[in-house]
Design a protein around this motif. Structure first.
Motif, PDB file in Angstrom:
ATOM      1  N   SER A  75       0.826  -1.203   0.000  1.00 18.38           N
ATOM      2  CA  SER A  75       0.000   0.000   0.000  1.00 18.38           C
ATOM      3  C   SER A  75       0.863   1.257   0.000  1.00 18.38           C
ATOM      4  O   SER A  75       0.581   2.216  -0.722  1.00 18.38           O
ATOM      5  CB  SER A  75      -0.908   0.000   1.227  1.00 18.38           C
ATOM      6  N   TYR A  76       1.920   1.261   0.791  1.00 19.55           N
ATOM      7  CA  TYR A  76       2.824   2.400   0.822  1.00 19.55           C
ATOM      8  C   TYR A  76       3.443   2.634  -0.553  1.00 19.55           C
ATOM      9  O   TYR A  76       3.511   3.761  -1.039  1.00 19.55           O
ATOM     10  CB  TYR A  76       3.925   2.177   1.859  1.00 19.55           C
ATOM     11  N   GLY A  77       3.891   1.561  -1.183  1.00 15.49           N
ATOM     12  CA  GLY A  77       4.515   1.697  -2.495  1.00 15.49           C
ATOM     13  C   GLY A  77       3.567   2.254  -3.538  1.00 15.49           C
ATOM     14  O   GLY A  77       3.912   3.169  -4.290  1.00 15.49           O
ATOM     15  N   VAL A  78       2.359   1.735  -3.586  1.00 14.59           N
ATOM     16  CA  VAL A  78       1.377   2.216  -4.561  1.00 14.59           C
ATOM     17  C   VAL A  78       1.017   3.668  -4.286  1.00 14.59           C
ATOM     18  O   VAL A  78       0.972   4.494  -5.201  1.00 14.59           O
ATOM     19  CB  VAL A  78       0.123   1.312  -4.538  1.00 14.59           C
ATOM     20  N   THR A  79       0.767   4.002  -3.032  1.00 16.97           N
ATOM     21  CA  THR A  79       0.393   5.375  -2.686  1.00 16.97           C
ATOM     22  C   THR A  79       1.522   6.347  -2.993  1.00 16.97           C
ATOM     23  O   THR A  79       1.288   7.456  -3.479  1.00 16.97           O
ATOM     24  CB  THR A  79       0.001   5.474  -1.200  1.00 16.97           C
ATOM     25  N   ARG A  80       2.748   5.946  -2.749  1.00 17.93           N
ATOM     26  CA  ARG A  80       3.897   6.815  -3.024  1.00 17.93           C
ATOM     27  C   ARG A  80       4.026   7.107  -4.517  1.00 17.93           C
ATOM     28  O   ARG A  80       4.228   8.252  -4.925  1.00 17.93           O
ATOM     29  CB  ARG A  80       5.164   6.166  -2.502  1.00 17.93           C
ATOM     30  N   VAL A  81       3.911   6.079  -5.334  1.00 14.14           N
ATOM     31  CA  VAL A  81       4.027   6.252  -6.787  1.00 14.14           C
ATOM     32  C   VAL A  81       2.887   7.127  -7.307  1.00 14.14           C
ATOM     33  O   VAL A  81       3.099   8.061  -8.100  1.00 14.14           O
ATOM     34  CB  VAL A  81       4.041   4.883  -7.501  1.00 14.14           C
ATOM     35  N   GLU A  82       1.678   6.852  -6.867  1.00 12.33           N
ATOM     36  CA  GLU A  82       0.527   7.625  -7.333  1.00 12.33           C
ATOM     37  C   GLU A  82       0.589   9.072  -6.848  1.00 12.33           C
ATOM     38  O   GLU A  82       0.210   9.994  -7.569  1.00 12.33           O
ATOM     39  CB  GLU A  82      -0.779   6.963  -6.889  1.00 12.33           C
ATOM     40  N   SER A  83       1.059   9.291  -5.627  1.00 16.27           N
ATOM     41  CA  SER A  83       1.197  10.663  -5.118  1.00 16.27           C
ATOM     42  C   SER A  83       2.265  11.437  -5.893  1.00 16.27           C
ATOM     43  O   SER A  83       2.133  12.642  -6.103  1.00 16.27           O
ATOM     44  CB  SER A  83       1.544  10.656  -3.627  1.00 16.27           C
ATOM     45  N   GLN A  84       3.319  10.750  -6.333  1.00 17.89           N
ATOM     46  CA  GLN A  84       4.337  11.410  -7.141  1.00 17.89           C
ATOM     47  C   GLN A  84       3.747  11.839  -8.477  1.00 17.89           C
ATOM     48  O   GLN A  84       4.053  12.923  -8.988  1.00 17.89           O
ATOM     49  CB  GLN A  84       5.537  10.486  -7.367  1.00 17.89           C
ATOM     50  N   LYS A  85       2.881  11.013  -9.047  1.00 18.19           N
ATOM     51  CA  LYS A  85       2.201  11.397 -10.277  1.00 18.19           C
ATOM     52  C   LYS A  85       1.346  12.637 -10.055  1.00 18.19           C
ATOM     53  O   LYS A  85       1.281  13.525 -10.910  1.00 18.19           O
ATOM     54  CB  LYS A  85       1.330  10.250 -10.791  1.00 18.19           C
ATOM     55  N   CYS A  86       0.679  12.708  -8.904  1.00 21.03           N
ATOM     56  CA  CYS A  86      -0.142  13.877  -8.584  1.00 21.03           C
ATOM     57  C   CYS A  86       0.726  15.121  -8.387  1.00 21.03           C
ATOM     58  O   CYS A  86       0.341  16.220  -8.786  1.00 21.03           O
ATOM     59  CB  CYS A  86      -0.978  13.624  -7.327  1.00 21.03           C
ATOM     60  N   SER A  87       1.894  14.950  -7.802  1.00 21.20           N
ATOM     61  CA  SER A  87       2.805  16.084  -7.645  1.00 21.20           C
ATOM     62  C   SER A  87       3.264  16.601  -8.997  1.00 21.20           C
ATOM     63  O   SER A  87       3.340  17.818  -9.218  1.00 21.20           O
ATOM     64  CB  SER A  87       4.024  15.681  -6.817  1.00 21.20           C
ATOM     65  N   ASN A  88       3.570  15.684  -9.905  1.00 20.83           N
ATOM     66  CA  ASN A  88       3.953  16.093 -11.257  1.00 20.83           C
ATOM     67  C   ASN A  88       2.799  16.794 -11.957  1.00 20.83           C
ATOM     68  O   ASN A  88       3.013  17.775 -12.676  1.00 20.83           O
ATOM     69  CB  ASN A  88       4.412  14.891 -12.070  1.00 20.83           C
ATOM     70  N   LEU A  89       1.579  16.304 -11.743  1.00 26.33           N
ATOM     71  CA  LEU A  89       0.403  16.966 -12.314  1.00 26.33           C
ATOM     72  C   LEU A  89       0.269  18.380 -11.757  1.00 26.33           C
ATOM     73  O   LEU A  89       0.016  19.332 -12.499  1.00 26.33           O
ATOM     74  CB  LEU A  89      -0.867  16.160 -12.009  1.00 26.33           C
TER      75      LEU A  89
END
Length: 123
Positions: A75-89
Motif C-alpha cells: 500500500s505504501y509503495g502504490v500510494t507513493r508512486v501515485e502521489s508522485q504522479k499527482c505532484s507532477n500533475l
C-alpha cells in the motif's frame, strides 16, 4: 467558497490555483488505490499463508502479522508512486512544465523540461 471533498477553500485561493480540483481528485484517487492495495494485498497474503499452513504448521497470529505487514508495504509503495504522479500533475498545472523524465541509467536528471520536449528521449 469552493468545496474540495470535505474541505472548503476560499474563492481567491481557488482562483489563484486553477488546477486545485484536479490535484485534489488525483490525491484522493491515489489514497483510494492505496487502501484498495492494502485490503487486497493483506487478503491475498493471508489466503496464500492459509494454503501453505496446511503443510507447515505455525500459529495463526504470525499469518495475520505477516499479511498486514505485506499489505502495508504494498500500500505504501502504490500510494507513493501515485502521489508522485499527482505532484507532477500539480507542477504541470501550476507552471506549465513537467519535470524531466528519468534517463536510461535509472537516475533522474536535474532541471525542468518544456511540455513540448517532455515525451522525447535524450540522444
Amino acid at each position: 467558497m469552493v468545496t474540495l471533498g470535505l474541505s472548503r477553500v476560499d474563492d481567491a485561493v481557488a482562483a489563484k490555483h486553477p488546477g486545485l480540483r484536479e490535484y485534489a481528485a488525483c490525491q484522493s484517487n491515489a489514497f483510494m488505490k492505496g487502501v484498495f492495495t492494502f485490503v487486497t494485498g493483506t487478503g491475498a497474503t493471508f489466503g496464500l499463508q492459509m494454503f501453505i499452513q496446511r503443510k507447515f504448521r505455525y500459529p495463526l497470529q504470525w499469518s495475520l502479522l505477516v499479511a498486514v505487514v505485506v499489505g502495508s508495504v504494498a500500500s505504501y509503495g502504490v500510494t507513493r508512486v501515485e502521489s508522485q504522479k499527482c505532484s507532477n500533475l500539480w507542477l504541470f498545472l501550476e507552471t506549465g512544465r513537467l519535470p524531466k523524465d528519468t534517463g536510461t541509467g535509472g537516475r533522474p536528471r536535474r532541471g525542468w523540461s518544456a511540455p513540448e520536449t517532455a515525451g522525447k528521449s535524450a540522444e
